[in-house]
Scaffold this active site. Structure first.
Site, PDB file in Angstrom:
ATOM      1  N   TYR A 181       1.243  -1.458   0.430  1.00 31.22           N
ATOM      2  CA  TYR A 181       0.215   0.093   0.008  1.00 31.22           C
ATOM      3  C   TYR A 181       0.851   0.917   0.027  1.00 31.22           C
ATOM      4  O   TYR A 181       1.984   0.449   0.232  1.00 31.22           O
ATOM      5  CB  TYR A 181      -0.680  -0.118   1.276  1.00 31.22           C
ATOM      6  CG  TYR A 181      -0.012   0.087   2.898  1.00 31.22           C
ATOM      7  CD1 TYR A 181       0.430  -1.493   2.805  1.00 31.22           C
ATOM      8  CD2 TYR A 181       0.372   1.307   3.109  1.00 31.22           C
ATOM      9  CE1 TYR A 181       1.629  -1.350   4.204  1.00 31.22           C
ATOM     10  CE2 TYR A 181       1.335   1.615   4.060  1.00 31.22           C
ATOM     11  CZ  TYR A 181       1.289   0.519   4.437  1.00 31.22           C
ATOM     12  OH  TYR A 181       2.434   0.355   5.868  1.00 31.22           O
ATOM     13  N   THR A 237       4.354   4.841  11.704  1.00 37.76           N
ATOM     14  CA  THR A 237       4.371   3.808  12.964  1.00 37.76           C
ATOM     15  C   THR A 237       5.639   3.644  13.045  1.00 37.76           C
ATOM     16  O   THR A 237       6.649   3.721  14.033  1.00 37.76           O
ATOM     17  CB  THR A 237       3.675   2.817  13.772  1.00 37.76           C
ATOM     18  OG1 THR A 237       3.970   2.065  12.108  1.00 37.76           O
ATOM     19  CG2 THR A 237       2.087   3.235  13.542  1.00 37.76           C
ATOM     20  N   ASP A 238       7.000   4.291  12.252  1.00 37.05           N
ATOM     21  CA  ASP A 238       8.265   3.253  11.835  1.00 37.05           C
ATOM     22  C   ASP A 238       9.025   4.882  12.604  1.00 37.05           C
ATOM     23  O   ASP A 238       9.902   3.467  12.775  1.00 37.05           O
ATOM     24  CB  ASP A 238       8.795   3.152   9.993  1.00 37.05           C
ATOM     25  CG  ASP A 238       7.942   2.339   9.416  1.00 37.05           C
ATOM     26  OD1 ASP A 238       7.376   1.226   9.747  1.00 37.05           O
ATOM     27  OD2 ASP A 238       7.896   2.594   8.382  1.00 37.05           O
ATOM     28  N   LYS A 253       8.722   0.275  18.781  1.00 37.95           N
ATOM     29  CA  LYS A 253       7.968  -0.126  17.978  1.00 37.95           C
ATOM     30  C   LYS A 253       9.526  -1.523  17.772  1.00 37.95           C
ATOM     31  O   LYS A 253      10.409  -2.042  17.879  1.00 37.95           O
ATOM     32  CB  LYS A 253       8.323   0.368  16.319  1.00 37.95           C
ATOM     33  CG  LYS A 253       7.747  -0.441  15.115  1.00 37.95           C
ATOM     34  CD  LYS A 253       6.863   0.388  14.112  1.00 37.95           C
ATOM     35  CE  LYS A 253       6.275  -0.793  13.105  1.00 37.95           C
ATOM     36  NZ  LYS A 253       6.113   0.105  11.616  1.00 37.95           N
ATOM     37  N   GLU A 257      31.773  -3.186  30.759  1.00 40.04           N
ATOM     38  CA  GLU A 257      33.078  -3.081  30.173  1.00 40.04           C
ATOM     39  C   GLU A 257      33.724  -2.620  28.998  1.00 40.04           C
ATOM     40  O   GLU A 257      35.179  -2.871  28.659  1.00 40.04           O
ATOM     41  CB  GLU A 257      32.436  -4.690  28.770  1.00 40.04           C
ATOM     42  CG  GLU A 257      31.477  -6.022  29.753  1.00 40.04           C
ATOM     43  CD  GLU A 257      31.309  -6.462  28.597  1.00 40.04           C
ATOM     44  OE1 GLU A 257      32.204  -6.969  28.426  1.00 40.04           O
ATOM     45  OE2 GLU A 257      29.942  -6.696  28.389  1.00 40.04           O
TER      46      GLU A 257
HETATM   47  N1  GLU Z   1       6.645   3.165   6.728  1.00 38.38           N
HETATM   48  C1  GLU Z   1       5.123   3.416   7.488  1.00 38.38           C
HETATM   49  C2  GLU Z   1       5.178   4.836   8.302  1.00 38.38           C
HETATM   50  O1  GLU Z   1       5.754   4.581   9.139  1.00 38.38           O
HETATM   51  C3  GLU Z   1       4.583   2.459   7.736  1.00 38.38           C
HETATM   52  C4  GLU Z   1       4.645   2.151   9.379  1.00 38.38           C
HETATM   53  C5  GLU Z   1       2.854   2.646   9.874  1.00 38.38           C
HETATM   54  O2  GLU Z   1       2.889   3.761   9.686  1.00 38.38           O
HETATM   55  O3  GLU Z   1       2.033   1.505  10.415  1.00 38.38           O
HETATM   56  O4  GLU Z   1       4.167   5.942   7.452  1.00 38.38           O
END
Ligand code: GLU
Length: 340
Positions: free
Chosen positions: A37, A103-104, A176, A297
């Site tokens: 997508y 989300t990335d 994530k 370490e």
């Molecule tokens: N690559 C997309 C983004 O970060 C997929 C991750 C998402 O939104 O779930 O926009």
């Protein structure tokens, strides 16, 4: 505190501004079962329109700040976003802000805002793992829950929050962990701030570290940030990655170290030379949870390295970029990693 849903008279509803930046929540595919997508296709108005009941929990307005997959979020977008949110929250007309985001890199923008927003009012990021056209798209309920949290006076003073899949995460902790599952974010080390279920909120704690109105960082008038690179440690890693980064003008390097922020002897040697030349070397970890401690370490005192403490490499990089906006002593930079 028991879970609660606040009911307001229609003329007293909280005012929530939704700032849209793109991501899967605004993504669309050719069919409801298609895995591939394109992010950032749907406008903020269409996203708001897809959430039944939103107007019963808040007066919402939308603004399109960007429309990209979050892999294409830049520091210019983050700086604009921080300055726009600060301007909105200074007025009496906005009680809370929701940022829709891929989300990335959501944890990076959340952490950046957590360090640069100057208000106690709620700022909540949300997104989706499934595009808006998918079966069981998770975006609409995530947006509903994010607005409920942004509209909730009890969310104030808890720093920048991320609402995904019924969980309320703090920006400092969340990360994530799954490429496709709707249960992708976890908050290791420090745990969740709370939960939200069909708009009903429950809080467990406040963040322990400094944030938002107590943060010393500001991006007002800032147009760019110093370059800081991340280098991923692995068995037999090539030490000259450190030199390459320095040659490209990095003012700081975060090593995503193995285990407790480790790297091989050859890389330690190159990194110590870079540190002598004034490049700030931060040891973080490629391991998803656990702290990176000083002098465990590796002799940080002798090598002039910084330990990232609780911050993962991507978040350590952001803290260091903001820290390097002004000249600082090494021990002051280390202290920032304990404070934020
Ligand atoms: N690559 C997309 C983004 O970060 C997929 C991750 C998402 O939104 O779930 O926009």
């Amino acid at each position: 505190m028991p879970a609660k849903r606040v009911h307001h008279q229609p003329d007293q509803l909280p005012r929530v501004m939704i700032l849209a930046t793109g991501g899967t929540i605004a993504g669309s595919a050719a069919s409801a079962t298609q895995a591939d997508y394109t992010s950032g296709r749907v406008t903020v108005e269409a996203m708001i329109g897809a959430v039944p009941g939103l107007n019963e929990i808040a007066h919402v307005h939308g603004e399109q700040v960007a429309n990209v997959g979050s892999q294409d979020i830049t520091f210019t977008i983050m700086i604009d976003l921080a300055n726009r949110i600060n301007a909105l929250l200074k007025t009496d007309g906005v009680d809370g802000v929701v940022v829709t985001h891929g989300t990335d890199t959501m944890e990076e923008t959340a952490h950046f805002l957590n360090l640069t927003i100057k208000s106690k009012k709620p700022v909540v990021l949300t997104g989706a793992m499934r595009p808006s056209t998918a079966i069981s798209a998770d975006g609409p309920l995530n947006l509903y829950n994010a607005v409920a949290v942004a509209a909730d006076a009890d969310a104030a003073g808890r720093g920048t929050l991320v609402v995904m899949n019924d969980r309320i995460h703090g920006a400092h902790s969340l990360t994530k962990t799954n490429t496709t599952s709707v249960e992708t974010f976890i908050s290791p080390i420090n745990g969740l701030i709370g939960t939200v279920n069909y708009g009903k909120t429950e809080y467990f704690r406040r963040p322990f570290r400094k944030h938002t109105h107590k943060s010393q960082f500001s991006v007002e008038g800032v147009t760019s940030l110093p370059r800081v690179d991340i280098i991923y440690a692995c068995a037999d890693m090539p030490a000259d990655l450190i030199d390459g980064s320095m040659e490209k003008g990095a003012k700081g390097i975060v090593v995503a170290g193995d285990g407790n922020g480790n790297m091989n002897a050859a890389t330690i040697e190159r990194a110590a030379l870079a540190a002598q030349k004034g490049v700030i070397i931060v040891r973080s970890s490629r391991v998803p949870t656990g702290k990176v401690g000083r002098n465990v370490e590796i002799d940080d005192d002798r090598m002039r390295f910084i330990a990232s403490d609780e911050l993962n490499p991507a978040k350590a990089r952001i803290l260091l970029m903001l820290a390097l906006l002004k000249k600082r002593r090494l021990d002051d930079i280390q202290q920032l990693f304990y404070d934020y």
